[in-house]
Design an enzyme around this catalytic site. Structure first.
Site, PDB file in Angstrom:
ATOM      1  N   ASN A   7      11.810  -9.366 -23.278  1.00 54.19           N
ATOM      2  CA  ASN A   7      11.947  -8.156 -22.461  1.00 54.19           C
ATOM      3  C   ASN A   7      13.396  -8.145 -21.955  1.00 54.19           C
ATOM      4  OD1 ASN A   7      11.847  -6.086 -20.629  1.00 54.19           O
ATOM      5  ND2 ASN A   7      10.175  -6.945 -19.408  1.00 54.19           N
ATOM      6  N   LYS A  14      13.878 -11.590 -20.143  1.00 54.41           N
ATOM      7  CA  LYS A  14      12.666 -12.337 -19.834  1.00 54.41           C
ATOM      8  C   LYS A  14      12.063 -12.724 -21.172  1.00 54.41           C
ATOM      9  CE  LYS A  14       8.647 -11.683 -16.894  1.00 54.41           C
ATOM     10  NZ  LYS A  14       7.688 -10.667 -16.504  1.00 54.41           N
ATOM     11  N   ARG A  95       9.593  -5.716 -25.747  1.00 54.86           N
ATOM     12  CA  ARG A  95       9.061  -4.675 -24.871  1.00 54.86           C
ATOM     13  C   ARG A  95      10.078  -3.536 -24.797  1.00 54.86           C
ATOM     14  NH1 ARG A  95       9.780  -3.827 -18.618  1.00 54.86           N
ATOM     15  NH2 ARG A  95       8.291  -2.145 -18.341  1.00 54.86           N
ATOM     16  N   HIS A 184       3.857   1.577 -18.053  1.00 51.37           N
ATOM     17  CA  HIS A 184       2.964   0.422 -17.843  1.00 51.37           C
ATOM     18  C   HIS A 184       1.823   0.416 -18.857  1.00 51.37           C
ATOM     19  CE1 HIS A 184       4.021   0.611 -13.246  1.00 51.37           C
ATOM     20  NE2 HIS A 184       4.811  -0.277 -13.842  1.00 51.37           N
ATOM     21  N   MET A 287       4.646  -5.650   0.283  1.00 47.51           N
ATOM     22  CA  MET A 287       3.387  -5.483   1.018  1.00 47.51           C
ATOM     23  C   MET A 287       3.128  -6.615   2.002  1.00 47.51           C
ATOM     24  SD  MET A 287       1.427  -3.028   1.182  1.00 47.51           S
ATOM     25  CE  MET A 287       1.230  -1.469   0.362  1.00 47.51           C
ATOM     26  N   ILE A 336       0.451  -6.343  -6.261  1.00 45.23           N
ATOM     27  CA  ILE A 336      -0.366  -5.915  -5.122  1.00 45.23           C
ATOM     28  C   ILE A 336      -1.846  -5.903  -5.515  1.00 45.23           C
ATOM     29  CG2 ILE A 336      -0.842  -4.003  -3.553  1.00 45.23           C
ATOM     30  CD1 ILE A 336       2.163  -3.231  -3.800  1.00 45.23           C
ATOM     31  N   GLU A 338      -3.504  -7.594  -7.656  1.00 39.99           N
ATOM     32  CA  GLU A 338      -4.116  -8.914  -7.842  1.00 39.99           C
ATOM     33  C   GLU A 338      -4.201  -9.707  -6.541  1.00 39.99           C
ATOM     34  OE1 GLU A 338      -1.781 -10.856 -10.940  1.00 39.99           O
ATOM     35  OE2 GLU A 338      -1.910  -9.030 -12.137  1.00 39.99           O
ATOM     36  N   ASN A 339      -3.222  -9.456  -5.643  1.00 44.88           N
ATOM     37  CA  ASN A 339      -3.090 -10.344  -4.479  1.00 44.88           C
ATOM     38  C   ASN A 339      -3.529  -9.749  -3.144  1.00 44.88           C
ATOM     39  OD1 ASN A 339      -1.831 -12.623  -5.783  1.00 44.88           O
ATOM     40  ND2 ASN A 339      -0.089 -11.261  -6.125  1.00 44.88           N
ATOM     41  N   GLU A 389       1.222  -8.771 -19.781  1.00 45.40           N
ATOM     42  CA  GLU A 389       1.899  -7.880 -20.734  1.00 45.40           C
ATOM     43  C   GLU A 389       2.480  -8.662 -21.911  1.00 45.40           C
ATOM     44  OE1 GLU A 389       3.562  -6.190 -17.033  1.00 45.40           O
ATOM     45  OE2 GLU A 389       3.858  -4.391 -18.228  1.00 45.40           O
TER      46      GLU A 389
HETATM   47  P1  AMP Z   1       4.983  -6.892  -9.543  1.00 50.33           P
HETATM   48  O1  AMP Z   1       5.895  -5.727  -9.741  1.00 50.33           O
HETATM   49  O2  AMP Z   1       3.688  -6.768 -10.289  1.00 50.33           O
HETATM   50  O3  AMP Z   1       5.634  -8.231  -9.753  1.00 50.33           O
HETATM   51  O4  AMP Z   1       4.562  -6.850  -7.981  1.00 50.33           O
HETATM   52  C1  AMP Z   1       5.486  -7.108  -6.958  1.00 50.33           C
HETATM   53  C2  AMP Z   1       4.915  -6.695  -5.610  1.00 50.33           C
HETATM   54  O5  AMP Z   1       3.655  -7.328  -5.397  1.00 50.33           O
HETATM   55  C3  AMP Z   1       5.773  -7.146  -4.424  1.00 50.33           C
HETATM   56  O6  AMP Z   1       6.760  -6.206  -4.119  1.00 50.33           O
HETATM   57  C4  AMP Z   1       4.750  -7.257  -3.300  1.00 50.33           C
HETATM   58  O7  AMP Z   1       4.673  -6.009  -2.621  1.00 50.33           O
HETATM   59  C5  AMP Z   1       3.430  -7.478  -3.998  1.00 50.33           C
HETATM   60  N1  AMP Z   1       2.877  -8.821  -3.757  1.00 50.33           N
HETATM   61  C6  AMP Z   1       3.164  -9.956  -4.385  1.00 50.33           C
HETATM   62  N2  AMP Z   1       2.435 -10.979  -3.876  1.00 50.33           N
HETATM   63  C7  AMP Z   1       1.678 -10.454  -2.884  1.00 50.33           C
HETATM   64  C8  AMP Z   1       0.716 -10.978  -1.965  1.00 50.33           C
HETATM   65  N3  AMP Z   1       0.366 -12.281  -1.965  1.00 50.33           N
HETATM   66  N4  AMP Z   1       0.141 -10.122  -1.100  1.00 50.33           N
HETATM   67  C9  AMP Z   1       0.477  -8.808  -1.101  1.00 50.33           C
HETATM   68  N5  AMP Z   1       1.358  -8.259  -1.935  1.00 50.33           N
HETATM   69  C10 AMP Z   1       1.958  -9.066  -2.821  1.00 50.33           C
END
Ligand code: AMP
Length: 404
Positions: A7, A14, A95, A184, A287, A336, A338-339, A389
């Site tokens: 990527n 990446k 990608r 996505h 978040m 967000i 997943e977490n 991905e």
């Molecule tokens: P991604 O683009 O999929 O890597 O997601 C990145 C975003 O996921 C970050 O800007 C955070 O807002 C959110 N994030 C990552 N870890 C957590 C967590 N443990 N709790 C809440 N939000 C998270």
């Protein structure tokens, strides 16, 4: 069969190397700050296993080719390597963010495909030109190895015209190809396929609403394995509220700000992409920081969370309608999704009358493995499925090369 997934960004690469006999990750990492005074390379051999080893290099990396050569040295290193020779690599999967409406599926790279990626570049200038640099580097360093391109837009090419057309003069579609594309797609395809598998069904047998909630956020309605609508548009600015992007706003905001503030269109474009969304509302775009601020009574942070989850909820309602009310599962994925159990809970809050009901205990906490989080009496299943991905790109690359 070993596949290298790349990527390439404007100043980064990446990468991940997978052994497709068991889909194991042999190596992964990131080259960043390419072209800056000090570049950085992270290389992990056998990540997430007992044999994991990590190498970090900090040195000038003037261009993509230098970065990729360093990666190859590590991949084939006598101690840290995971292959003896690059001849073990069956194919390279790239990608590509924007395939316009030319690409419905992955493609083998040739001159025509390269030209098409370049022709589409005005819709994603930073991304597509960087991907081309990655392709050209890989072609030079892996001569004779098939190069496959996998597009973020391809999964959405099954949308019907009523979903992808904008109500603008028709010639803007005919001449400039102005329409909804969606992004996505590799992630939406992967998690909707996994949801079907986890529910014990074929993708053709189920309808799924997928929420990719990361720094960029998008939602898709997937009917029988095919995308029928998605929230991002001509560019990744449309739809849900994101970390720094506004998502849907009245399109006349552009003209209003130009007239009333004297801002140029590119200034407004930059504000909407980089200084809006969560960041624009409360000054934070992660978040985790927003939850911490809400705990301390920050009202703007609370407003931002409410706005994001309300928009998510509205889109779920809209896609329930797109799917004729027949939805087997809602899937949350990405950083967000997943977490963040609070965002998941607030997103589906009050949707019980639509057959969507969360189990708070199952929903609690993060998910590193797929997990079902719906209540026993929920008509629609709710899943958290970590996206992958790279694996999806490797699978599509394998399938294309095996069939070629
Ligand atoms: P991604 O683009 O999929 O890597 O997601 C990145 C975003 O996921 C970050 O800007 C955070 O807002 C959110 N994030 C990552 N870890 C957590 C967590 N443990 N709790 C809440 N939000 C998270």
């Amino acid at each position: 069969m070993k596949i290298l997934v790349i990527n390439a960004g404007s100043s980064s690469i990446k990468y991940q190397m997978l052994d497709m006999t068991d889909e194991a990750v042999l190596a992964s990492g990131l080259v960043e700050r390419i072209g800056e005074p000090t570049g950085k390379l992270v290389y992990k051999a056998f990540p997430d296993s007992d044999q994991e080893s990590k190498t970090v290099l900090e040195q000038p990396i003037p261009d993509h080719e230098t970065g990729m050569k360093l990666v190859i040295e590590l991949l084939t290193d006598a101690d840290k390597g995971v292959i003896k020779d690059i001849s073990e690599i069956t194919a390279v999967g790239h990608r590509i963010v924007h395939g316009g409406d030319k690409f419905h599926a992955p493609s083998l790279v040739d001159d025509v495909v390269e030209q098409a990626i370049e022709d589409t570049a005005p819709m994603a200038p930073l991304h597509n030109m960087a991907h081309l640099a990655g392709i050209r580097t890989a072609k030079a360093l892996f001569p004779g190895v098939p190069q496959v391109v996998v597009f973020d837009t391809a999964f959405h090419q099954t949308m019907p015209p009523e979903a992808y057309m904008y109500a603008l003069p028709y010639e803007m579609y005919e001449k400039q190809r102005v329409r909804r594309y969606g992004f996505h797609g590799t992630s939406h395809k992967y998690v909707s396929g996994e949801a079907a598998r986890l529910m014990g069904k074929a993708p053709e047998e189920c309808n799924v609403i997928t929420l990719h909630l990361g720094n960029g956020c998008s939602m898709s309605a997937v009917k029988g394995g095919e995308c029928v609508d998605t929230s991002m548009g001509l560019t990744p600015l449309a739809g849900l509220i994101m970390g720094t992007r506004c998502g849907d706003v009245d399109p006349a905001v552009y003209a209003f700000l130009e007239r009333s503030q004297g801002l140029t269109l590119s200034e407004i474009d930059s504000i909407m992409n980089k200084r809006s969304g969560l960041l624009g509302i409360c000054g934070m775009n992660d978040m985790r920081d927003i939850h911490a601020a809400i705990e301390k009574g920050d009202e703007k942070a609370a407003l931002a969370l409410n706005m994001v989850t309300y928009r998510n909820r509205q889109y779920i309602g809209s896609y329930m309608a797109s799917l004729g009310g027949k939805v087997d599962a809602i899937v949350f994925t990405a950083g967000i999704g997943e977490n963040d159990d609070i965002v998941r809970a607030k997103t589906v809050e009050g949707l019980e009358a639509m057959g969507i009901k969360l189990d708070p205990a199952k929903n609690a906490g993060r998910a590193t493995e797929p997990k079902a989080v719906h209540a026993a009496d929920s008509r629609v299943q709710i899943w958290v499925i970590p996206t992958n991905e790279e694996l999806e790109i490797a699978r599509q690359t394998r399938d294309l090369v095996a069939g070629a």
